[in-house]
Design an enzyme around this catalytic site. Structure first.
Site, PDB file in Angstrom:
ATOM      1  N   THR A 104       0.818  -1.235   0.000  1.00  0.00           N
ATOM      2  CA  THR A 104       0.000   0.000   0.000  1.00  0.00           C
ATOM      3  C   THR A 104       0.849   1.281   0.000  1.00  0.00           C
ATOM      4  O   THR A 104       0.756   2.093  -0.930  1.00  0.00           O
ATOM      5  CB  THR A 104      -0.919   0.004   1.232  1.00  0.00           C
TER       6      THR A 104
ATOM      7  N   LYS B  29       8.979  -4.332  11.918  1.00  0.00           N
ATOM      8  CA  LYS B  29       8.679  -5.745  11.651  1.00  0.00           C
ATOM      9  C   LYS B  29       9.870  -6.591  12.093  1.00  0.00           C
ATOM     10  O   LYS B  29      10.091  -6.755  13.277  1.00  0.00           O
ATOM     11  CB  LYS B  29       8.368  -5.961  10.168  1.00  0.00           C
TER      12      LYS B  29
END
Ligand SMILES: *Cc1c(COP(=O)(O)O)cnc(C)c1O
Length: 461
Positions: free
Chosen positions: A129, A262
């Site tokens: 995105t 992450k």
């Protein structure tokens, strides 16, 4: 080979501090879900027992990272902590020049502004995105060149993150190499469900792009998880360490963007990296405008210390085996109850197929949204919808009807135990047993943009 690798995925750490959770009753959860408009994004996190909404910034830091925080050098310029982070990136990833940013999208913004001109084409192994949006905002156009298998949720190809070189060749023929500033390569492709690219494919891509004089830019947000899959699945890499594999992956690319939230085991942070001095110079100028001075880029000194330690810990073989092992364990456990999931299980989460779970509902009943709400009411487990609600509307006002209607269970790193994982699978199994009674939803409030974050629903009667 070390026989320990065949055994259970048990955690290579123990607990020194715990965060107490509020335990709720079914009646409390029903009320909370109703109040949240049957949208898990609108729940308060204190009402959630096991939070599998995302693996971004939700990692548990180690005692070494917490003590590194105390060593943070909060100087405006030339912070010691910046040099610690730079040193870790150069040592473990091998990139030459580093620009810190507040998170991944900050790096994407700067990289896109430096490399993309209006009318440029950026081929990539599936979009992400924020990555695609920054490419478009800089005047570029994204073209998907991932293998077809990546778009089929039940195809068990071991490397669904691979590039289809014929697709790339067609793009180069159509637009010419001059209009392609770089090929955008994500490791362990998020939008394909956490699926890896193979070293063989990356090497072939490298050979091709070098011939055409095109860069490879690496979205390395999940590079350690990708390296784990290469170690497990690719011939010739069985005995190589994650650390070696990660370094080799990076050596086949020219620069990178990273969300440290992450794989790098922190709660905030990111960076851009490049091997080209001119690109670095330009990025170093821009970072001052958008993020902060080039030796902190929107981060506190303590954040950079934690990233430096997190990078090293993320490359430990035992850590990565337990991380991906836990996700696989959750997927296998669900499968043992007959719950339909996307295969193969990815590196960061399990995706449940809501269309086969609730075959009596149509896509207009928002099946994945309804299932996520039911799972929360059943157990306090928070997941998210990846289906028609997330897909939004076309410019002509109709819904997009995506092929996939999924509920995503994303597992934060080092946060939950095996017993928590069992609870999650058991909760889904309990909902599965009463699936025929589950009704669809009606959308009663729809925001104009990114509606899945704030839309509200009511049960159909
Ligand atoms: C999360 C993510 C990003 C964006 O990073 P943020 O830190 O959320 O800004 C980019 N690419 C991938 C593959 C990601 O998973």
């Amino acid at each position: 080979m070390d026989t320990i690798l065949k055994r259970s995925w048990a955690e290579p750490y123990k607990m020194k501090m715990v965060e107490l959770l509020k335990m709720t009753t079914r009646a409390q959860r029903s009320r909370a879900m109703k109040k949240a408009g049957y949208n898990t994004f609108l729940l308060r996190s204190e009402d959630v027992y096991i939070d599998l909404l995302t693996d971004s910034g939700t990692n548990a830091m180690s005692d070494r990272q917490w003590s590194a925080l105390m060593l943070g050098d909060e100087a405006y310029a030339g912070s010691k902590s910046y040099y610690h982070m730079e040193n870790a990136i150069q040592k473990y990833y091998g990139y030459k020049y580093i620009v810190p940013t507040h998170q991944g999208r900050g790096a994407e913004n700067i990289l896109s502004k430096v490399l993309i001109k209006k009318g440029d084409i950026i081929p990539g192994n599936m979009y992400f995105t924020t990555t695609r949006l920054h490419q478009e905002l800089a005047g570029g156009k994204f073209v998907d060149i991932i293998v077809d298998e990546a778009h089929d949720p039940f195809n068990e190809h071991p490397f669904k993150g691979n590039v289809d070189l014929n697709k790339l060749e067609a793009v180069v023929k159509k637009y010419g190499a001059k209009r392609i500033p770089y090929v955008s390569i994500a490791t362990n492709v998020n939008m394909a469900g956490g699926q890896p690219i193979s070293m063989k494919n990356l090497k072939e891509l490298r050979a091709y792009t070098q011939k055409k004089n095109i860069r490879i830019i690496h979205d390395m947000t999940r590079v350690a998880e990708n390296a784990y899959f290469i170690q497990q699945r690719e011939k010739g890499y069985e005995k190589r360490s994650i650390r070696e594999i990660v370094k080799e992956i990076c050596s086949l690319t020219d620069g990178a963007t990273m969300s440290a939230k992450k794989d790098a085991l922190v709660n905030i942070g990111g960076f851009m990296a490049t091997n080209e001095w001119e690109v670095f110079e330009e990025a170093r100028n821009l970072v001052v405008v958008y993020e902060g001075l080039h030796t902190y880029g929107g981060l506190a000194g303590r954040d950079m210390e934690a990233i430096a330690v997190g990078i090293e810990e993320s490359l430990n073989d035992h850590h990565q085996r337990a991380r991906v092992g836990q996700v696989e364990y959750l997927g296998n456990k669900m499968e043992s109850y007959g719950i339909p999931i996307v295969k193969p299980v990815g590196g960061h989460g399990v995706f449940v197929d809501a269309k086969s779970f609730l075959p009596h509902l149509t896509q207009d009943d928002f099946p994945a949204q309804a299932l996520a709400a039911e799972i929360y009411i059943e157990s306090g487990v928070r997941t998210m919808e990846r289906g028609i609600v997330s897909a939004g509307r076309k410019p002509n006002g109709e819904h997009y009807y995506p092929k996939l209607e999924l509920v995503r269970f994303t597992v934060p790193r080092r946060v939950y135990t095996q017993a928590h994982t069992d609870v999650v699978a058991e909760a889904v199994a309990a909902v599965f047993e009463r699936r025929k009674k589950i009704k669809g939803l009606r959308m009663v409030y729809e925001p104009k943009y990114l509606r899945f974050f704030q839309a509200r629903f009511e049960p159909k009667v």
